[in-house]
Motif scaffolding. Sequence first.
Motif, PDB file in Angstrom:
ATOM      1  N   TRP A  73      55.979-142.873 -53.488  1.00 28.64           N
ATOM      2  CA  TRP A  73      56.595-142.639 -54.796  1.00 28.64           C
ATOM      3  C   TRP A  73      56.758-141.153 -55.069  1.00 28.64           C
ATOM      4  O   TRP A  73      55.954-140.328 -54.635  1.00 28.64           O
ATOM      5  N   ARG A  74      57.816-140.824 -55.828  1.00 31.91           N
ATOM      6  CA  ARG A  74      58.040-139.489 -56.372  1.00 31.91           C
ATOM      7  C   ARG A  74      57.994-139.604 -57.886  1.00 31.91           C
ATOM      8  O   ARG A  74      58.777-140.333 -58.473  1.00 31.91           O
ATOM      9  N   MET A  75      57.087-138.908 -58.530  1.00 24.70           N
ATOM     10  CA  MET A  75      56.879-139.046 -59.977  1.00 24.70           C
ATOM     11  C   MET A  75      57.128-137.717 -60.682  1.00 24.70           C
ATOM     12  O   MET A  75      56.775-136.640 -60.179  1.00 24.70           O
ATOM     13  N   ASP A  76      57.747-137.797 -61.853  1.00 22.96           N
ATOM     14  CA  ASP A  76      58.037-136.603 -62.652  1.00 22.96           C
ATOM     15  C   ASP A  76      58.313-137.072 -64.078  1.00 22.96           C
ATOM     16  O   ASP A  76      58.486-138.267 -64.330  1.00 22.96           O
ATOM     17  N   GLU A  77      58.351-136.122 -65.022  1.00 21.65           N
ATOM     18  CA  GLU A  77      58.722-136.473 -66.393  1.00 21.65           C
ATOM     19  C   GLU A  77      59.886-135.596 -66.850  1.00 21.65           C
ATOM     20  O   GLU A  77      60.072-134.486 -66.358  1.00 21.65           O
ATOM     21  N   THR A  78      60.677-136.146 -67.769  1.00 19.26           N
ATOM     22  CA  THR A  78      61.783-135.402 -68.362  1.00 19.26           C
ATOM     23  C   THR A  78      61.673-135.505 -69.872  1.00 19.26           C
ATOM     24  O   THR A  78      60.826-136.225 -70.411  1.00 19.26           O
ATOM     25  N   TYR A  79      62.527-134.765 -70.577  1.00 18.55           N
ATOM     26  CA  TYR A  79      62.427-134.653 -72.029  1.00 18.55           C
ATOM     27  C   TYR A  79      63.484-135.520 -72.722  1.00 18.55           C
ATOM     28  O   TYR A  79      64.636-135.552 -72.295  1.00 18.55           O
ATOM     29  N   ILE A  80      63.075-136.166 -73.802  1.00 24.62           N
ATOM     30  CA  ILE A  80      63.975-136.957 -74.641  1.00 24.62           C
ATOM     31  C   ILE A  80      63.693-136.581 -76.100  1.00 24.62           C
ATOM     32  O   ILE A  80      62.535-136.610 -76.531  1.00 24.62           O
ATOM     33  N   LYS A  81      64.737-136.251 -76.850  1.00 19.77           N
ATOM     34  CA  LYS A  81      64.532-135.834 -78.233  1.00 19.77           C
ATOM     35  C   LYS A  81      64.544-137.053 -79.169  1.00 19.77           C
ATOM     36  O   LYS A  81      65.469-137.872 -79.130  1.00 19.77           O
ATOM     37  N   VAL A  82      63.509-137.159 -80.003  1.00 21.53           N
ATOM     38  CA  VAL A  82      63.380-138.242 -80.980  1.00 21.53           C
ATOM     39  C   VAL A  82      63.123-137.614 -82.347  1.00 21.53           C
ATOM     40  O   VAL A  82      62.128-136.907 -82.523  1.00 21.53           O
ATOM     41  N   LEU A  89      59.632-138.699 -71.060  1.00 25.36           N
ATOM     42  CA  LEU A  89      59.953-139.906 -70.309  1.00 25.36           C
ATOM     43  C   LEU A  89      59.404-139.743 -68.886  1.00 25.36           C
ATOM     44  O   LEU A  89      59.944-138.983 -68.082  1.00 25.36           O
ATOM     45  N   TYR A  90      58.310-140.441 -68.610  1.00 25.84           N
ATOM     46  CA  TYR A  90      57.724-140.444 -67.273  1.00 25.84           C
ATOM     47  C   TYR A  90      58.503-141.422 -66.407  1.00 25.84           C
ATOM     48  O   TYR A  90      58.794-142.546 -66.831  1.00 25.84           O
ATOM     49  N   ARG A  91      58.829-140.994 -65.181  1.00 25.93           N
ATOM     50  CA  ARG A  91      59.617-141.830 -64.287  1.00 25.93           C
ATOM     51  C   ARG A  91      59.124-141.638 -62.850  1.00 25.93           C
ATOM     52  O   ARG A  91      58.614-140.584 -62.501  1.00 25.93           O
ATOM     53  N   ALA A  92      59.332-142.663 -62.040  1.00 26.24           N
ATOM     54  CA  ALA A  92      59.042-142.555 -60.615  1.00 26.24           C
ATOM     55  C   ALA A  92      60.089-143.332 -59.836  1.00 26.24           C
ATOM     56  O   ALA A  92      60.572-144.377 -60.286  1.00 26.24           O
ATOM     57  N   VAL A  93      60.445-142.798 -58.676  1.00 31.98           N
ATOM     58  CA  VAL A  93      61.313-143.497 -57.727  1.00 31.98           C
ATOM     59  C   VAL A  93      60.610-143.524 -56.379  1.00 31.98           C
ATOM     60  O   VAL A  93      59.680-142.746 -56.128  1.00 31.98           O
ATOM     61  N   ASP A  94      61.033-144.434 -55.501  1.00 33.73           N
ATOM     62  CA  ASP A  94      60.485-144.409 -54.148  1.00 33.73           C
ATOM     63  C   ASP A  94      61.305-143.438 -53.300  1.00 33.73           C
ATOM     64  O   ASP A  94      62.250-142.802 -53.785  1.00 33.73           O
ATOM     65  N   LYS A  95      60.980-143.302 -52.029  1.00 26.41           N
ATOM     66  CA  LYS A  95      61.651-142.290 -51.208  1.00 26.41           C
ATOM     67  C   LYS A  95      63.117-142.622 -50.939  1.00 26.41           C
ATOM     68  O   LYS A  95      63.880-141.751 -50.513  1.00 26.41           O
ATOM     69  N   GLU A  96      63.515-143.878 -51.216  1.00 27.19           N
ATOM     70  CA  GLU A  96      64.918-144.265 -51.097  1.00 27.19           C
ATOM     71  C   GLU A  96      65.684-144.068 -52.406  1.00 27.19           C
ATOM     72  O   GLU A  96      66.882-144.316 -52.466  1.00 27.19           O
ATOM     73  N   GLY A  97      64.970-143.650 -53.451  1.00 31.47           N
ATOM     74  CA  GLY A  97      65.618-143.416 -54.732  1.00 31.47           C
ATOM     75  C   GLY A  97      65.623-144.606 -55.671  1.00 31.47           C
ATOM     76  O   GLY A  97      66.198-144.540 -56.761  1.00 31.47           O
TER      77      GLY A  97
END
Length: 230
Positions: A73-82, A89-97
Amino acid sequence: MLATKGMRFPIDVILVCIRWYAAYPLSYRHLEEMMQERGVFVDHSSINRWAIRFLPLLEKVFRKHKRPVGGSWRMDETYIKVKGVWKYLYRAVDKEGKTVDFLLTAQRDKAAAVRFFDKAMKASGVPEKVTLDKSSANKAAMDEINARGEMPIIVRQIKYLNNIVEQDHRAIKRVTKPMLNFKSFRAAKNVLAGIELMHMIRKGQLLLEGGIKLSFADQFYVLSGQIRPV
């Protein structure tokens, strides 16, 4: 089948509105105008209510038919304005995306990262490897999770290996940009579930007999119970 009892509009109108909203960079007012051109007069506030109500239900159905993901897995977070405030927003994808999971949180810290990993592992199992950026909070979260388990997960903090998840964020941000600003955390959470759903369908993550023969749109309608797989 979605429960639409008491709704003034037929289910096919509701579904096309929320599908377009979650799949493309459109605002509710854009959709109001587009539907008027098709002879359907629906207020943008109604589309807003439909999206918040139905998109998370469809994403929940999708989870029952989601293809398994890989063990790296590749894990990272991005920003969302509320409501004018940045959330995470925490997200993860596998090595295939392929999307592993996602979670919107109010804070960006170890506790939030642990919550994300717990959610992802409950749905997709324990990975062999997790690649992170240089975030100390995310690394601390993985250290805590590894301390619980018998078989340790390999943790790597290599930025260039995380490019795949950072690039994947762009597909989500492209759709949220015209939305300007979510008015509540609940609205953001529910609509983001729909955006992630459409993104996963596009990436071929819906595992359904005969589903490969269906268009992107029809795969969405299968989840709602409006059409049957081929």
